[in-house]
Design a protein around this motif. Sequence first.
Motif, short mmCIF file in Angstrom:
data_model
loop_
_atom_site.label_atom_id
_atom_site.label_comp_id
_atom_site.label_asym_id
_atom_site.label_seq_id
_atom_site.Cartn_x
_atom_site.Cartn_y
_atom_site.Cartn_z
N ALA A 41 0.83 -1.21 0.00
CA ALA A 41 0.00 0.00 0.00
C ALA A 41 0.87 1.26 0.00
CB ALA A 41 -0.93 -0.01 1.21
N THR A 42 1.90 1.27 0.82
CA THR A 42 2.80 2.43 0.88
C THR A 42 3.53 2.60 -0.44
OG1 THR A 42 3.10 2.10 3.25
CG2 THR A 42 4.74 3.45 2.13
N GLN A 43 3.99 1.48 -1.02
CA GLN A 43 4.67 1.56 -2.31
C GLN A 43 3.74 2.12 -3.38
OE1 GLN A 43 7.08 -1.77 -3.58
NE2 GLN A 43 6.66 -1.36 -5.73
N ALA A 44 2.49 1.70 -3.39
CA ALA A 44 1.53 2.19 -4.38
C ALA A 44 1.33 3.70 -4.25
CB ALA A 44 0.20 1.46 -4.24
N LYS A 45 1.23 4.19 -3.01
CA LYS A 45 1.06 5.64 -2.79
C LYS A 45 2.31 6.40 -3.25
CE LYS A 45 -2.04 5.08 1.13
NZ LYS A 45 -2.15 5.18 2.59
N TYR A 46 3.46 5.86 -2.96
CA TYR A 46 4.73 6.48 -3.35
C TYR A 46 4.86 6.55 -4.87
CZ TYR A 46 9.82 6.69 -4.16
OH TYR A 46 11.08 7.00 -4.61
N ILE A 47 4.59 5.44 -5.55
CA ILE A 47 4.68 5.40 -7.01
C ILE A 47 3.66 6.36 -7.62
CG2 ILE A 47 4.37 3.93 -9.05
CD1 ILE A 47 7.02 3.47 -7.47
N LYS A 68 12.80 -0.04 -9.10
CA LYS A 68 13.97 0.84 -9.19
C LYS A 68 13.67 2.19 -8.52
CE LYS A 68 17.53 1.70 -12.52
NZ LYS A 68 17.92 1.57 -13.93
N ALA A 69 12.46 2.70 -8.71
CA ALA A 69 12.07 3.96 -8.08
C ALA A 69 12.04 3.82 -6.56
CB ALA A 69 10.70 4.41 -8.60
N VAL A 70 11.60 2.68 -6.07
CA VAL A 70 11.58 2.43 -4.62
C VAL A 70 13.01 2.35 -4.09
CG1 VAL A 70 10.99 0.75 -2.82
CG2 VAL A 70 9.30 1.34 -4.56
N ASP A 71 13.88 1.62 -4.79
CA ASP A 71 15.27 1.52 -4.35
C ASP A 71 15.95 2.89 -4.33
OD1 ASP A 71 15.09 -1.19 -3.95
OD2 ASP A 71 16.01 -1.72 -5.88
N ARG A 72 15.71 3.68 -5.35
CA ARG A 72 16.30 5.03 -5.37
C ARG A 72 15.76 5.87 -4.22
NH1 ARG A 72 16.20 6.32 -11.91
NH2 ARG A 72 18.00 5.01 -12.40
N GLY A 73 14.49 5.73 -3.95
CA GLY A 73 13.90 6.47 -2.83
C GLY A 73 14.46 6.04 -1.49
N ARG A 74 14.60 4.74 -1.29
CA ARG A 74 15.18 4.24 -0.03
C ARG A 74 16.61 4.75 0.13
NH1 ARG A 74 15.50 -1.48 -0.15
NH2 ARG A 74 15.91 -1.41 2.07
N ASN A 75 17.37 4.77 -0.95
CA ASN A 75 18.72 5.31 -0.88
C ASN A 75 18.71 6.82 -0.62
OD1 ASN A 75 20.17 2.91 -1.27
ND2 ASN A 75 19.86 3.00 -3.46
N GLN A 76 17.70 7.50 -1.16
CA GLN A 76 17.58 8.94 -0.90
C GLN A 76 17.31 9.19 0.58
OE1 GLN A 76 18.42 11.24 -3.05
NE2 GLN A 76 18.04 12.84 -1.56
N CYS A 77 16.65 8.28 1.25
CA CYS A 77 16.43 8.40 2.69
C CYS A 77 17.77 8.46 3.43
CB CYS A 77 15.59 7.23 3.21
SG CYS A 77 13.85 7.32 2.72
N ASP A 78 18.76 7.77 2.92
CA ASP A 78 20.09 7.82 3.50
C ASP A 78 20.64 9.25 3.42
OD1 ASP A 78 22.44 6.62 4.66
OD2 ASP A 78 23.38 6.71 2.68
N THR A 79 20.41 9.91 2.30
CA THR A 79 20.84 11.30 2.14
C THR A 79 20.11 12.19 3.13
OG1 THR A 79 21.36 10.97 -0.20
CG2 THR A 79 20.94 13.23 0.52
N ILE A 80 18.82 11.97 3.29
CA ILE A 80 18.03 12.76 4.23
C ILE A 80 18.58 12.58 5.64
CG2 ILE A 80 15.75 13.03 5.29
CD1 ILE A 80 14.58 12.19 2.51
N ALA A 81 18.92 11.35 5.99
CA ALA A 81 19.46 11.06 7.33
C ALA A 81 20.85 11.66 7.52
CB ALA A 81 19.51 9.55 7.56
N HIS A 107 6.59 9.28 2.04
CA HIS A 107 6.15 7.89 1.92
C HIS A 107 7.15 6.83 2.39
CE1 HIS A 107 2.50 9.10 -0.14
NE2 HIS A 107 3.23 9.90 -0.89
N LEU A 108 8.44 7.10 2.25
CA LEU A 108 9.42 6.06 2.57
C LEU A 108 10.15 6.26 3.89
CD1 LEU A 108 10.99 5.43 -0.96
CD2 LEU A 108 9.05 4.30 0.14
N CYS A 109 10.35 7.49 4.30
CA CYS A 109 11.07 7.73 5.56
C CYS A 109 10.52 8.97 6.27
CB CYS A 109 12.58 7.84 5.32
SG CYS A 109 13.07 8.90 3.94
N PRO A 110 9.24 8.94 6.66
CA PRO A 110 8.61 10.11 7.27
C PRO A 110 9.19 10.48 8.64
CG PRO A 110 7.15 8.21 7.38
CD PRO A 110 8.33 7.82 6.53
N SER A 111 9.85 9.55 9.31
CA SER A 111 10.38 9.86 10.64
C SER A 111 11.76 10.52 10.58
CB SER A 111 10.44 8.58 11.49
OG SER A 111 11.35 7.66 10.90
#
Length: 155
Positions: A73-79, A96-109, A150-154
């Motif tokens: 459900a979260t992935q569908a909202k993100y996409i 691929k979009a999800v993987d890029r987003g998860r990696n972008q969370c690393d940048t945010i952190a 969607h991927l790293c709201p905290s």
Amino acid sequence: MNHRTATAVLSVVIAAAGLTACGSDKGAAAPSTKTSPSAAPSSSPAAPPASSAPSAAAGTAKAKGIPPKPDAATQAKYIAALAAIDPDIVNTKPDKAVDRGRNQCDTIANFPTDKQKQTDLTNQRFTSPTHPDGFGPAKAGKILDAVHTHLCPSY
């Protein structure tokens, strides 16, 4: 039976540590260094590695800022959020979009107060065949917001 369970758990822990080490050489040294000393001093080889090693692997993932894969459900909202910005962002490759987003969370952190750096790295990370140099700063900012929401709201 207990020996088999311990061996299976240890195998999973080693595999998980290997997967978290794929990101960089710096990360590769940390999990193996932390896992080995934890396992060595224990008096019972079955229980302590299972309890201490997963927390080390979890701590590494948390330190890097890469969240777990989202549920369906979260992935569908993100996409859907990315497609609303520009359908070419996903470009028929949602994983691929999800993987890029998860990696972008690393940048945010890693750069929590540097929105410009987050946006610049988003623009570098999210590309497509028709946008090989990124989608530009305006769309990169929107992509960054979708990732964060969607991927790293905290973070």
